[in-house]
Enzyme design. Structure first.
Site, short mmCIF file in Angstrom:
data_model
loop_
_atom_site.label_atom_id
_atom_site.label_comp_id
_atom_site.label_asym_id
_atom_site.label_seq_id
_atom_site.Cartn_x
_atom_site.Cartn_y
_atom_site.Cartn_z
NE ARG A 520 -2.03 -0.32 3.93
CZ ARG A 520 -2.66 0.23 4.27
NH1 ARG A 520 -3.93 1.01 4.67
NH2 ARG A 520 -2.42 0.09 5.64
CB SER A 583 5.09 -6.04 8.56
OG SER A 583 4.20 -5.10 8.26
CG ASP A 637 3.36 -5.35 10.83
OD1 ASP A 637 4.01 -5.51 11.92
OD2 ASP A 637 2.57 -6.29 10.78
#
Length: 898
Positions: A520, A583, A637
């Site tokens: 994203r 992550s 994250d």
């Protein structure tokens, strides 16, 4: 004359067909959830779901309470394919003062008789399962309990109605606890006992009928028609309690003045009206009332009535049977009437005999009509044109009356010509039947024990959870110390995130989120003062060939995505600060330096492990040479999750992820972090706690199933705590347990389907669905069917329990780990009590129906001096990354000004 006088007692075929239809409607009413409360025919579920399959064996005790005598029985059931049953029994009297006295005394009497029997048969101290035949209407919610609805026949003991008779008997047996080791496994109605006894000899038997002191019937009904019991699978025996048919007025046109008079003089007026026209307790009394009335009308005994004829109960059913005997009947009639102080003529004797015939014939007719309704129901349930079935029969009236069986069979066959019925007389019926039900129950119970043994492996005691909390604490300290850090399994990586948002952050920030198959890019606008955040994002996929290609291809693809996004937002050329959520395990040397330790989650791009991801990204941006970005922070994250919640709640110092993976971060005092220079302030530590237990410290609670899951995974021996707690593995643990239970023959009829052998089919989302409280077993079966598992109702219950055991343990393990962290924070700050907020994200926490509750309860229990608030994070990896970037910019600015 008699025929004219008793005209109302002769029932035509049309009337019988009409009664049959009425009874069918009553059964339907009793089975419906909404109509049952007002139904007079109660249709009670018995929780007897299986008839004997021949594999039963062992010694069982059986008690029979409810008829004219009370009986104790020892039954030996042997297997080896031989259906062979041996019995020893003893009768005990049931004195009136006991059966109409106080309930406690009644059960003590039963316990005394049982103890006496065990003494004489030398069974003391032997552990024996017991079945209790109890011939009164009871509401059961399981096989081994029953609440008495009402006494019938001659019984009227006080204080028993509305209570569980099994626990009353168990209490009464307590005074013999040295000698009596008896387990009450089943409470059985005598009709069910009759059906089970006959079913042991004839597998076609699925109806039981008793015509004795009282009358009743039971039969096997499809579960899908029983609205009072959850589940649609298989069948269950229904105790109709048909004696109460007509209590709502449905039979008023059939009842005669004699029936009304008899009812008014009975122990329970207005109740059991059908039974009062049929059973042995009442037939003799009906005959007496008729003779009295005829004598008064001058139709018998020359109008003379003796004083004895006025006494209630003076004519019994055995007298009626004797008077109807072929050949000796007339002589018996004269003798009986003479004993009553009457002087009968020859014509009187013939007339009285005729009265008896009419009364007992009506009884057989009424029974036949109701039984025909049950047989029709069975035939329709099975959607058959012709039904072949067996009815198990018992009861003194049926056994001793010379004409009764013949008449009953003939009428039944006339009413249901499309049923081939065999009538089987049950030997020592109901009691042996209770032993059969107990034998079946004990077979089921043995299977249950094996299932419980497996589930027990997943139950953690408080001591074990305290132990896990303390071990986690030790591992956290290990990871923070310079000397032990290289060997620590909980890596305790410093993130260089040193502050939480204070509300002054503002501006536009870019965030990147790489951690799975989707990538994203976000634009985050933060306004200060009002604490508002607006986000715009675009999702790009990362093709497999790029995930597993070269590092250069991967980062060029990422930069291409950023360029597309900037175009799309009209931001070409704007130099924006950027936060990169990455992550994967990284070792950081500062907030904008992160060296990839190793790829996880299916990424395998070359030339990246051991390299700084920020440098790699900067080089890719240079290669493209279109825009410049200020990469301020590389973020995990979990830390992002803590940050988004910290923006809303000043007390938030912990971030928790409970989803596909499992991780936790928290704000640690700088003085405790030996790997980083400086003692002032705090820094966020990314614990990477999924590796907890990789040094063997959790081996005492790991099960064979955990080991199988670990061995079949991509990284055997690593991330053991994660493999017991995270969404990626829970379904796999469940699958391993189901395979094992199926191998033991406890599930799916011992058949392991191809699908069940497939790794990963049992996704964690199925756990969430199966454990949802709103789900009926039917829906659990649907989910299992999608997995190619054909399950029975019992199977579905077991699967639900397995899922519950696995997810409960996961939530408790999470809670123990988290308790270690909040306790550490409390002690480090020297507080008596600590108020702290935990930011949480992850599908397991958000979607599973019980996970979050159990997790919270466990933390409360293991860290009682911490008041922990849980806050759901929204978009830790996007919004969180932007906030970290904003805080880092603010701190940079402050340092410059300093």
């Amino acid at each position: 004359q008699v025929d004219r006088f008793l005209y109302h007692m002769r029932l035509s075929d049309e009337t019988l067909l009409d009664i049959m239809a009425r009874f069918q409607a009553e059964m339907q009413k009793g089975l419906g959830k909404d109509t049952n409360p007002t139904a007079s025919v109660k249709m009670l579920p018995t929780f007897v779901r299986a008839i004997p399959d021949g594999s039963e064996n062992g010694e069982f005790l059986s008690l029979d309470l409810g008829g004219s005598k009370f009986r104790v029985l020892k039954v030996q059931v042997s297997e080896e394919g031989k259906r062979n049953v041996q019995m020893e029994s003893q009768f005990y009297p049931t004195p009136n003062e006991i059966i109409r006295g106080n309930g406690t005394e009644l059960f003590e009497y039963v316990a005394d008789c049982l103890a006496d029997f065990m003494k004489t048969k030398e069974l003391m101290q032997k552990k024996l399962p017991l079945g209790l035949t109890f011939s009164f209407p009871c509401k059961q919610t399981k096989l081994e309990e029953g609440v008495l609805l009402s006494w019938t026949k001659k019984f009227k003991a006080r204080g028993v109605q509305g209570t569980d008779v099994v626990s009353s008997l168990t209490n009464a047996m307590r005074k013999y606890k040295q000698d009596l080791d008896v387990d009450i496994l089943a409470l059985v109605n005598d009709t069910v006992g009759t059906m089970m006894t006959c079913a042991y000899d004839d597998p076609y038997c699925e109806v039981g009928v008793i015509i004795g002191t009282g009358t009743n019937a039971c039969y096997m009904e499809d579960m899908s028609n029983i609205e009072l019991v959850e589940g649609d699978e298989g069948r269950m025996c229904i105790n109709t309690e048909w004696g109460a048919f007509g209590d709502d007025g449905a039979l008023e046109d059939i009842r005669t003045e004699f029936d009304q008079e008899l009812d008014l003089g009975s122990l329970n007026p207005g109740k059991q009206l059908f039974e009062k026209m049929i059973s042995g307790l009442y037939l003799g009394e009906l005959v007496r009332l008729i003779l009295l009335k005829m004598a008064k009308a001058g139709l018998l005994f020359g109008g003379e009535k003796s004083s004895t004829l006025h006494i209630k109960g003076k004519i019994e059913t055995r007298h009626v049977a004797a008077m109807e005997k072929y050949k000796e009947g007339l002589a018996n009639t004269r003798e009986i009437l003479t004993d009553l102080g009457l002087e009968p003529s020859e014509a009187d004797c013939v007339a009285v005999q005729h009265v008896c015939t009419i009364v007992s014939f009506r009884s057989a007719n009424l029974c036949a009509a109701a039984l025909a309704a049950i047989l029709t129901r069975l035939r329709e349930n099975k959607k058959l044109v012709r039904l072949r079935t067996t009815v198990g029969m018992d009861g003194t009236l049926y056994k001793i009356h010379p004409q009764y069986p013949k008449r009953l069979h003939k009428v039944v066959r006339k009413l249901v010509p499309n049923c081939d019925v065999r009538f089987l007389l049950s030997e020592s019926g109901s009691t042996k039947g209770a032993a059969m039900v107990t034998a079946v129950a004990s077979r089921v119970q043995a299977q249950r024990k094996q299932i419980d043994k497996v589930l027990a492996l997943f139950r953690l005691t408080r001591e074990q959870l305290v132990g896990i909390r303390d071990k986690m604490r030790v591992e956290l300290e290990y990871g923070l110390k310079r000397d032990t850090h290289p060997l620590a399994t909980v890596k305790m990586l410093p993130t260089y995130v040193c502050g939480m948002p204070d509300g002054t952050e503002k501006g536009k920030f870019l965030a990147l989120d790489l951690g799975g198959t989707n990538f994203r890019v976000l634009l985050v606008k933060i306004r200060s003062g009002r604490r508002s955040v607006r986000m715009y994002n675009k999702i790009f996929t990362i093709p497999l060939e790029i995930m597993q290609g070269t590092g250069e291809e991967l980062f060029d693809h990422i930069v291409q995505c950023i360029a597309d996004f900037l175009d799309y937002m009209g931001l070409k050329g704007a130099q924006l600060p950027l936060g990169f959520t990455f992550s994967f395990p990284c070792r950081q040397a500062s907030i904008d330096k992160g060296t990839l330790i190793e790829w996880t989650k299916g990424f395998k791009a070359t030339d990246c492990e051991g390299e700084d991801v920020v440098d790699t990204l900067r080089e890719a941006i240079k290669r493209r040479n279109e825009f410049d970005l200020d990469i301020v922070a590389v973020v995990n994250d979990t830390v992002g999750t803590m940050m988004t919640c910290g923006y809303e709640d000043r007390n938030c110092e912990v971030g928790l992820i409970a989803g596909t993976g499992s991780n936790m971060c928290y704000m640690e005092e700088m003085r405790n972090i030996e790997l980083v220079e400086g003692d002032e302030g705090k820094m966020c530590i990314n614990t990477e706690w999924g590796g907890f237990g990789d040094n063997g410290c959790l081996d005492d609670i790991r099960t064979q199933y955990d080991k199988e899951v670990d061995e079949g995974s991509l990284n055997p021996g690593k991330q053991r705590y994660e493999k017991m707690t995270s969404g990626m593995y829970l379904g796999e643990i469940v699958r391993q347990i189901l395979i094992d239970l199926t191998k033991q023959g406890l599930l799916f009829r011992g058949q392991i389907s191809e699908r069940l052998r497939t790794r990963g089919i049992f996704e964690t989302k199925f756990l969430s669905q199966i454990e949802s409280d709103r789900l009926a077993l039917l829906q659990v079966r649907k989910i299992l069917q999608q997995l190619g598992l054909d399950s029975t109702c019992e199977d579905s219950i077991v699967v639900k329990e397995v899922c519950g055991a696995v997810s409960r343990r996961a939530a408790e393990l999470y809670g123990a780990g988290l308790a270690a962290v909040v306790e550490k924070r409390r002690e480090d700050q020297g507080f008596e009590h600590l108020k702290i907020t935990v930011g949480v994200d992850g599908t397991l926490y958000k979607l599973h129906p019980h996970f979050s509750r159990i997790l919270q309860e466990t933390v409360k229990e293991l860290a009682p001096r911490c008041d922990v608030t849980f806050m759901l994070s929204e978009d830790g990896s996007g919004k969180g990354a932007a906030l970290i970037t904003a805080v880092a910019k603010r701190l940079q600015q402050a340092r410059r000004e300093n």
